[in-house]
Design an enzyme around this catalytic site. Structure first.
Site, PDB file in Angstrom:
ATOM      1  CE  LYS A   1      -2.247   1.677   3.702  1.00  0.00           C
ATOM      2  NZ  LYS A   1      -2.079   3.164   3.677  1.00  0.00           N
TER       3      LYS A   1
ATOM      4  CG  ASP B   1      -4.801   4.491   1.263  1.00  0.00           C
ATOM      5  OD1 ASP B   1      -5.958   4.847   0.993  1.00  0.00           O
ATOM      6  OD2 ASP B   1      -4.353   4.434   2.433  1.00  0.00           O
TER       7      ASP B   1
ATOM      8  CE  LYS C   1      -7.878   6.718   3.507  1.00  0.00           C
ATOM      9  NZ  LYS C   1      -6.401   6.583   3.380  1.00  0.00           N
TER      10      LYS C   1
ATOM     11  CG  ASP D   1     -12.098  17.539  -6.538  1.00  0.00           C
ATOM     12  OD1 ASP D   1     -12.986  18.333  -6.931  1.00  0.00           O
ATOM     13  OD2 ASP D   1     -10.949  17.906  -6.255  1.00  0.00           O
TER      14      ASP D   1
ATOM     15  CB  THR E   1      -9.886   1.874  11.087  1.00  0.00           C
ATOM     16  OG1 THR E   1      -8.686   2.222  10.401  1.00  0.00           O
ATOM     17  CG2 THR E   1     -10.671   0.880  10.254  1.00  0.00           C
TER      18      THR E   1
ATOM     19  NE  ARG F   1       1.186   2.721  13.112  1.00  0.00           N
ATOM     20  CZ  ARG F   1       0.301   3.632  13.502  1.00  0.00           C
ATOM     21  NH1 ARG F   1       0.673   4.582  14.340  1.00  0.00           N
ATOM     22  NH2 ARG F   1      -0.936   3.604  13.078  1.00  0.00           N
TER      23      ARG F   1
END
Length: 240
Positions: free
Chosen positions: A42, A69, A71, A74, A128, A218
């Site tokens: 990603k 990624d 998102k 517009d 999330t 992470r």
């Protein structure tokens, strides 16, 4: 690429390349290259803005599937034009905000339909990083209700799936289709610290909730032995 052509016996592992530098991200990708055919990578805002198209090209040359990624959100025409440029990059999946609405979704899908192997397109339902209480305070309704609404909208307008938490995944498939993809951020494979994510889950729950893609960042790139961690996750994903 279309969702019905993906074989989703087990969730796919998608690693978030969120290291502070391009070099660290490339080092991680190189370290895991032997698993490239099993992994998705990603690329988010920071990496893409900093490292650009060349970075994506390098990941593709290593054999990885790439999820861009960004998102998109517009006016519909601008989103559709941006989607076309993303498709030209050769990425395998990208996302838009479901709240952009039906017209934007339709125009995005129409614009990229000329590609025989078009990228998968997912719509973001609720981030999330929101807790249920925070979301309700801002939007006036529960995450579950909004996720249902956005999932139905995305499904009806020809998207391949949605970005949601583990807790909405099975519910979304129940009201759309088992082939409608769910990608879930905030995965802590073996109960690691949740950090800034609020609605987190482990692999066991993700599998139970029929998730198609788990996003892990992470817990992998901050591990002292990322390769070992990835091997452990992949093994766990394949277990019944």
């Amino acid at each position: 690429m279309k969702s019905e052509k993906l074989k989703m016996k087990n969730p796919k592992l998608c690693i978030a390349l969120d290291n502070p530098t391009k070099e660290e991200n490339l080092n991680l990708a190189n370290e895991l290259k032997e698993y490239a055919n099993e992994l998705w990578l990603k690329v988010g805002f920071r990496s893409y803005i900093r490292d650009g198209n060349e970075f994506i090209e390098k990941l593709k040359l290593m054999g990885y599937n790439v999820f861009l990624d960004l998102k998109l959100y517009d006016i519909p025409n601008t989103m559709a034009d941006a989607a076309l440029e993303i498709a030209k990059l050769g990425v395998d999946m990208f996302n838009i905000h479901a709240s952009a609405g039906s017209r934007a979704m339709q125009m995005v899908m129409e614009k990229i339909s000329k590609y025989k192997k078009r990228p998968l397109v997912l719509a973001v339902t609720a981030l999330t990083s929101f807790s249920n209480n925070e979301f309700k305070a801002i939007y006036g309704e529960s995450i579950e209700n909004k996720a249902k609404e956005f999932a139905k909208l995305s499904f009806e307008n020809g998207l391949d799936g949605v970005v949601c938490s583990v807790f909405e995944s099975k519910m979304i498939k129940d009201i759309t289709s088992k082939n409608f993809l769910t990608l879930t951020p905030g995965i802590r494979p073996f109960g690691e610290d949740s950090g800034d994510q609020k609605r987190v889950a482990d692999i066991k729950l993700a599998k139970k909730e029929m998730v198609d893609f788990i996003v892990v960042g992470r817990p992998i790139y901050k591990d002292k032995n990322p390769k070992e961690k990835v091997e452990k996750i992949l093994k766990n994903l394949k277990e019944n």
